[in-house]
Write an enzyme that holds these catalytic residues in place. Structure first.
Site, PDB file in Angstrom:
ATOM      1  N   HIS A  92       0.632  -1.303  -0.029  1.00 26.82           N
ATOM      2  CA  HIS A  92      -0.175  -0.096  -0.085  1.00 26.82           C
ATOM      3  C   HIS A  92       0.959   1.394  -0.089  1.00 26.82           C
ATOM      4  O   HIS A  92       0.847   2.116   0.638  1.00 26.82           O
ATOM      5  CB  HIS A  92      -1.056  -0.106   1.176  1.00 26.82           C
ATOM      6  CG  HIS A  92      -2.257  -0.917   0.984  1.00 26.82           C
ATOM      7  ND1 HIS A  92      -3.105  -0.635   0.150  1.00 26.82           N
ATOM      8  CD2 HIS A  92      -2.582  -1.836   1.831  1.00 26.82           C
ATOM      9  CE1 HIS A  92      -3.997  -1.652   0.168  1.00 26.82           C
ATOM     10  NE2 HIS A  92      -3.414  -2.443   1.205  1.00 26.82           N
ATOM     11  N   ASP A 148       0.671  -4.717   5.308  1.00 25.01           N
ATOM     12  CA  ASP A 148      -0.465  -5.732   4.888  1.00 25.01           C
ATOM     13  C   ASP A 148      -0.452  -5.655   3.337  1.00 25.01           C
ATOM     14  O   ASP A 148      -0.053  -4.756   2.547  1.00 25.01           O
ATOM     15  CB  ASP A 148      -1.892  -5.436   5.249  1.00 25.01           C
ATOM     16  CG  ASP A 148      -2.124  -3.908   4.971  1.00 25.01           C
ATOM     17  OD1 ASP A 148      -1.305  -2.991   5.056  1.00 25.01           O
ATOM     18  OD2 ASP A 148      -3.363  -3.684   4.463  1.00 25.01           O
ATOM     19  N   GLU A 149      -1.044  -6.737   2.840  1.00 21.35           N
ATOM     20  CA  GLU A 149      -1.081  -7.094   1.273  1.00 21.35           C
ATOM     21  C   GLU A 149       0.068  -6.417   0.443  1.00 21.35           C
ATOM     22  O   GLU A 149      -0.192  -5.643  -0.214  1.00 21.35           O
ATOM     23  CB  GLU A 149      -2.441  -6.197   0.961  1.00 21.35           C
ATOM     24  CG  GLU A 149      -3.882  -6.686   1.813  1.00 21.35           C
ATOM     25  CD  GLU A 149      -5.051  -5.939   1.329  1.00 21.35           C
ATOM     26  OE1 GLU A 149      -5.044  -4.789   1.146  1.00 21.35           O
ATOM     27  OE2 GLU A 149      -5.973  -6.633   1.738  1.00 21.35           O
ATOM     28  N   VAL A 150       1.188  -7.042   0.600  1.00 24.25           N
ATOM     29  CA  VAL A 150       2.284  -6.850  -0.231  1.00 24.25           C
ATOM     30  C   VAL A 150       1.998  -7.566  -1.328  1.00 24.25           C
ATOM     31  O   VAL A 150       3.011  -8.685  -1.514  1.00 24.25           O
ATOM     32  CB  VAL A 150       3.484  -7.192   0.832  1.00 24.25           C
ATOM     33  CG1 VAL A 150       4.937  -6.666   0.065  1.00 24.25           C
ATOM     34  CG2 VAL A 150       3.374  -6.705   2.152  1.00 24.25           C
TER      35      VAL A 150
END
Length: 486
Positions: A92, A148-150
């Site tokens: 992100h 998160d959400e790499v």
């Protein structure tokens, strides 16, 4: 104040990567957060932070000034809300890596969301961001470093080469960057503990997590925004994290922004169920296992997506969720308390539309947005697609050719003018209400996404009617009715 809540810390998440409120609105809403049972804030600044020096390019047009940050922290202190800042340091990272000067630090050249963990400059960049944020948050006991959400991790050229070496894995690559960032926090700000979202850690084997050294450096935040989360699975995951050496764990629920990328109204029932189930998760383990919960309120799904529910729209849901956490559920007496706090007679969505429904800051925005969301498009569609005069005598075929029976103008035009006048007045009211709470770019974006398309359809209909009211074209005009010409 804590009632029967198993969560001693209850943090309201402010996602500032979309629709950041003016400080004047935060001064109105913080006392309500406190009254409802919150005792902390997780502030995700993104591009609203007043970065300086070589990071100045990260600032949004209406970024808060250093003075405004201090004012926000002062207001939080006045209302017994402990502030935890959040800065993304891995995934992100769109607000950083979208800038041409920093595109060389992307994991995958085409995508701006993930940082390349192999570049020394990457760690220097996030280190500088962390240091500037900590400078304006002296004494912060925690700093959330995202992670998160790499997405696309391991897909960059440097990562592919690194992964070809024996014993190198994506999990190891992820853990090494998290460790490097957390170590920077520990070295430069030893009194501050980093928090991380837990999704990148969930599937890493226990022995690998234990051996990485990460459990001694961060506290994971287990997030799940679903209305049907796996309570037993969460308990097992918490047990795994404790075995790996994490000393403290956090939970994260959602009070808005998690049920649709362009959601305009908050489905309270969904978020209530999410919180009731988090209460069950907390009750399934040792009393001290979760030291706090973050009630997330996402404003965009990512830096490039549209706005979802604005903060004032989500306040009733936040009230329901906080009070449920505080009292261990949502019984009738808790519901009555919520309605009293908000100054509303009912939590039914249709009741939010009534004028004066609610006394909380921003309740006028909720009432107006509810009307727009439930009725604007449907009322315009009813005229354009279901009105017999429009569909029968002023269809797209007729409109393109500016052809209409003159008597039909008298059936269609008054309705369209009345509808346009009614909605234009309401939208004017909404725009003024939004301007009090948000900056102009937010107001423009929300209206352009949710209001203008329907108003433009009405204006287009009236424009075509006006043009069709001129001298009528001959029915024998070439190309008008050619299939049955005598």
């Amino acid at each position: 104040m804590s009632g029967s809540s198993p969560f001693k810390r209850r943090l309201v998440h402010l996602d500032l990567k979309g629709a950041p409120p003016k400080v004047s609105y935060l001064s109105e809403i913080f006392p309500l957060f406190h009254a409802l049972g919150a005792n902390g804030l997780l502030i995700e600044y993104e591009d609203m932070f007043p970065y300086e020096g070589h990071l100045r390019l990260l600032r949004a047009k209406h970024a808060y000034s250093p003075f405004e940050i201090k004012e926000i922290l002062h207001l939080a202190t006045l209302n017994n809300l402990e502030v935890i800042p959040l800065v993304q340091t891995f995934g992100h990272m769109e607000f950083v890596l979208k800038h041409e000067a920093l595109t060389h630090l992307r994991e995958v050249a085409l995508f701006p969301n993930t940082l390349n963990p192999h570049e020394a400059e990457s760690l220097a960049l996030v280190g500088a961001m962390i240091d500037q944020i900590m400078e304006l948050h002296p004494g912060a006991r925690w700093l959330h470093i995202g992670c998160d959400e790499v997405y696309y991790l391991g897909e960059g050229e440097a990562s592919r080469q690194w992964l070809q070496q024996e014993q190198n894995t994506k999990a190891k690559l992820c853990l090494s960057h998290v460790k490097a960032v957390a170590s920077h926090v520990q070295a430069r700000h030893p009194a501050t503990m980093p928090l991380v979202w837990d999704d990148m850690l969930r599937d890493i084997p226990e022995d690998q997590l234990s051996a990485s050294g990460v459990p001694q450096l961060v506290e994971p935040v287990l997030w799940d925004y679903g209305a049907d989360l796996d309570i037993h699975g969460k308990a097992l995951l918490m047990e795994k994290y404790r075995k790996c050496g994490f000393s403290q764990l956090w939970a994260a629920s959602a009070f808005k922004g998690a049920t649709g990328v362009n959601q305009a109204l908050t489905p309270i029932e969904h978020h209530l169920r999410n919180h009731v189930q988090w209460l069950q998760v907390a009750g399934s383990g040792p009393a001290d296992m979760l030291q706090g919960i973050v009630l997330t309120g996402w404003q965009r799904y990512d830096h490039f997506s549209v706005l979802c529910e604005l903060l004032p729209v989500g306040i009733p849901s936040l009230a329901v969720c906080l009070q449920s956490l505080l009292h261990g559920g949502f019984a009738e007496d808790v519901k009555a308390r919520v309605e009293n706090f908000l100054g509303i007679s009912s939590l039914e969505i249709t009741d939010f539309m009534r004028e004066g429904a609610g006394s909380f800051p921003g309740s006028d925005i909720l009432a107006l947005i509810t009307q727009v969301s439930l009725h604007l498009r449907s009322s315009v569609d009813a005229l354009l697609e279901r009105d017999r005069y429009v569909t029968g005598w002023f269809s797209p075929f007729h409109r393109r050719r500016k052809l209409i029976h003159p008597v039909m103008i008298q059936h269609i035009q008054p309705q369209a003018l009345s509808l346009l006048a009614r909605w234009s007045a309401l939208v004017g009211e909404l725009e003024a209400a939004l301007q009090r709470v948000f900056y102009s770019d937010t107001v423009e974006e929300w209206l352009e996404e949710n209001v203008y398309p329907s108003l433009q359809q009405l204006q287009g209909l009236l424009q075509d009617l006006s043009e069709a009211a001129g001298p009528p074209p001959s029915l024998a005009s070439p190309g008008l009715y050619t299939s049955q010409d005598p």
